[in-house]
Motif scaffolding. Structure first.
Motif, PDB file in Angstrom:
ATOM      1  N   GLU A 134     -35.922 -55.523  83.640  1.00  0.00           N
ATOM      2  CA  GLU A 134     -36.898 -56.415  84.287  1.00  0.00           C
ATOM      3  C   GLU A 134     -37.211 -57.611  83.398  1.00  0.00           C
ATOM      4  O   GLU A 134     -37.292 -58.758  83.872  1.00  0.00           O
ATOM      5  N   ILE A 135     -37.381 -57.352  82.104  1.00  0.00           N
ATOM      6  CA  ILE A 135     -37.732 -58.426  81.168  1.00  0.00           C
ATOM      7  C   ILE A 135     -36.605 -59.457  81.083  1.00  0.00           C
ATOM      8  O   ILE A 135     -36.844 -60.673  81.182  1.00  0.00           O
ATOM      9  N   VAL A 136     -35.380 -58.996  80.896  1.00  0.00           N
ATOM     10  CA  VAL A 136     -34.247 -59.931  80.769  1.00  0.00           C
ATOM     11  C   VAL A 136     -34.095 -60.765  82.031  1.00  0.00           C
ATOM     12  O   VAL A 136     -33.892 -61.989  81.969  1.00  0.00           O
ATOM     13  N   ASN A 137     -34.226 -60.146  83.183  1.00  0.00           N
ATOM     14  CA  ASN A 137     -34.104 -60.891  84.443  1.00  0.00           C
ATOM     15  C   ASN A 137     -35.213 -61.930  84.586  1.00  0.00           C
ATOM     16  O   ASN A 137     -34.969 -63.060  85.036  1.00  0.00           O
ATOM     17  N   ALA A 138     -36.445 -61.567  84.194  1.00  0.00           N
ATOM     18  CA  ALA A 138     -37.557 -62.512  84.296  1.00  0.00           C
ATOM     19  C   ALA A 138     -37.372 -63.684  83.333  1.00  0.00           C
ATOM     20  O   ALA A 138     -37.689 -64.838  83.666  1.00  0.00           O
ATOM     21  N   LEU A 139     -36.868 -63.408  82.134  1.00  0.00           N
ATOM     22  CA  LEU A 139     -36.617 -64.489  81.175  1.00  0.00           C
ATOM     23  C   LEU A 139     -35.522 -65.424  81.681  1.00  0.00           C
ATOM     24  O   LEU A 139     -35.597 -66.646  81.489  1.00  0.00           O
ATOM     25  N   ARG A 140     -34.513 -64.871  82.345  1.00  0.00           N
ATOM     26  CA  ARG A 140     -33.474 -65.718  82.945  1.00  0.00           C
ATOM     27  C   ARG A 140     -34.056 -66.639  84.006  1.00  0.00           C
ATOM     28  O   ARG A 140     -33.724 -67.830  84.064  1.00  0.00           O
ATOM     29  N   LEU A 141     -34.905 -66.085  84.860  1.00  0.00           N
ATOM     30  CA  LEU A 141     -35.535 -66.916  85.895  1.00  0.00           C
ATOM     31  C   LEU A 141     -36.409 -67.996  85.258  1.00  0.00           C
ATOM     32  O   LEU A 141     -36.453 -69.138  85.728  1.00  0.00           O
ATOM     33  N   GLY A 142     -37.101 -67.638  84.192  1.00  0.00           N
ATOM     34  CA  GLY A 142     -37.909 -68.630  83.494  1.00  0.00           C
ATOM     35  C   GLY A 142     -37.063 -69.744  82.915  1.00  0.00           C
ATOM     36  O   GLY A 142     -37.442 -70.927  82.966  1.00  0.00           O
ATOM     37  N   ALA A 143     -35.888 -69.397  82.368  1.00  0.00           N
ATOM     38  CA  ALA A 143     -34.997 -70.410  81.812  1.00  0.00           C
ATOM     39  C   ALA A 143     -34.495 -71.358  82.896  1.00  0.00           C
ATOM     40  O   ALA A 143     -34.399 -72.576  82.689  1.00  0.00           O
ATOM     41  N   LEU A 144     -34.182 -70.816  84.074  1.00  0.00           N
ATOM     42  CA  LEU A 144     -33.744 -71.664  85.180  1.00  0.00           C
ATOM     43  C   LEU A 144     -34.857 -72.610  85.619  1.00  0.00           C
ATOM     44  O   LEU A 144     -34.618 -73.794  85.897  1.00  0.00           O
ATOM     45  N   ASP A 145     -36.077 -72.096  85.669  1.00  0.00           N
ATOM     46  CA  ASP A 145     -37.225 -72.931  86.034  1.00  0.00           C
ATOM     47  C   ASP A 145     -37.424 -74.047  85.009  1.00  0.00           C
ATOM     48  O   ASP A 145     -37.627 -75.215  85.362  1.00  0.00           O
ATOM     49  N   LEU A 146     -37.328 -73.685  83.717  1.00  0.00           N
ATOM     50  CA  LEU A 146     -37.497 -74.694  82.672  1.00  0.00           C
ATOM     51  C   LEU A 146     -36.372 -75.721  82.700  1.00  0.00           C
ATOM     52  O   LEU A 146     -36.608 -76.909  82.436  1.00  0.00           O
ATOM     53  N   THR A 147     -35.169 -75.289  83.025  1.00  0.00           N
ATOM     54  CA  THR A 147     -34.040 -76.226  83.119  1.00  0.00           C
ATOM     55  C   THR A 147     -34.360 -77.335  84.120  1.00  0.00           C
ATOM     56  O   THR A 147     -34.187 -78.531  83.832  1.00  0.00           O
ATOM     57  N   THR A 148     -34.840 -76.937  85.293  1.00  0.00           N
ATOM     58  CA  THR A 148     -35.175 -77.913  86.333  1.00  0.00           C
ATOM     59  C   THR A 148     -36.290 -78.840  85.871  1.00  0.00           C
ATOM     60  O   THR A 148     -36.207 -80.072  86.015  1.00  0.00           O
ATOM     61  N   ARG A 149     -37.335 -78.279  85.295  1.00  0.00           N
ATOM     62  CA  ARG A 149     -38.494 -79.089  84.891  1.00  0.00           C
ATOM     63  C   ARG A 149     -38.176 -80.002  83.717  1.00  0.00           C
ATOM     64  O   ARG A 149     -38.662 -81.133  83.647  1.00  0.00           O
ATOM     65  N   LEU A 150     -37.348 -79.534  82.804  1.00  0.00           N
ATOM     66  CA  LEU A 150     -36.957 -80.374  81.678  1.00  0.00           C
ATOM     67  C   LEU A 150     -36.085 -81.545  82.140  1.00  0.00           C
ATOM     68  O   LEU A 150     -36.243 -82.671  81.653  1.00  0.00           O
TER      69      LEU A 150
END
Length: 206
Positions: A182-198
């Protein structure tokens, strides 16, 4: 990285609140008591291994990247505040590079408010351990925040002005060791979100 962290923590002195304070300022972002040191480092090691097996490198951030570390509360029931944050922190954040984006990682042994009893000579013990027949002289009770033996993981954005975070706090019946996927999957989703925002902000990614 974990072997080096173990050396730092094994030579660290406990503070008044029983959390260890390493002498070095460059150490893996773990806040723990001596009693929970092995548990905290085992969790950190397994989390880092899971991330690296999935292709996500975990390191102490380079000074050249100017990434930030957000303060993380240690008190159970509090998340994201500063009042109960440890007074020490590593010089640079520990980060996992997920899809090329750094995600900050903090592993914290939470604290709990405990009723203490004064037993003389400037010493307090947990009230649950106090036996009146074993102590003489004046006594009184007070409350103190002490390490609980339970862990919290905070994943966060290490970028100024682009907040993002996820937090997992274990209980006696729900340990973080059961949540790696669960943690690894959530961190991946967070990275994708940050990619878009950055990208939208014109930062990090061109």
């Amino acid at each position: 990285m974990i072997d080096e962290a173990k050396r730092h923590f094994e030579t660290a002195e406990p503070r008044d609140d029983d959390y260890l304070k390493p002498r070095s300022k460059l150490f893996v972002d773990v806040a723990t008591s001596r009693k929970s040191l092995l548990k905290s480092l085992r969790f950190a090691n397994e989390l880092f291994l899971r991330l690296e097996r999935a292709g996500h490198r975990v390191v102490i951030a380079s000074a050249s990247e100017e990434l930030i570390r957000i303060p993380s509360d240690v008190l159970e029931g509090q998340v994201g505040g500063r009042e109960h944050a440890p007074i020490y922190s590593p010089r640079r954040p520990t980060v996992a590079y997920i899809y090329g984006v750094p995600i900050g990682l903090s592993i914290i042994e939470t604290s709990e408010t405990v009723e203490m009893q004064y037993v003389g000579d400037g010493r307090f013990i947990r009230k649950s351990e106090y036996r009146k027949s074993e102590h003489v002289g004046p006594t009184w009770s007070s409350k103190k925040d002490l390490p609980s033996g339970r862990l919290r993981l905070v994943g966060y954005s290490p970028f100024h002005g682009i907040p993002w975070s996820r937090c997992w706090t274990e209980t006696s019946n729900d340990l973080l060791d059961s949540k790696f996927e669960e943690i690894v999957n959530a961190l991946r989703l967070g990275a994708l979100d940050l990619t878009t925002r950055l990208k939208e902000d014109g930062r990090y990614f061109s």
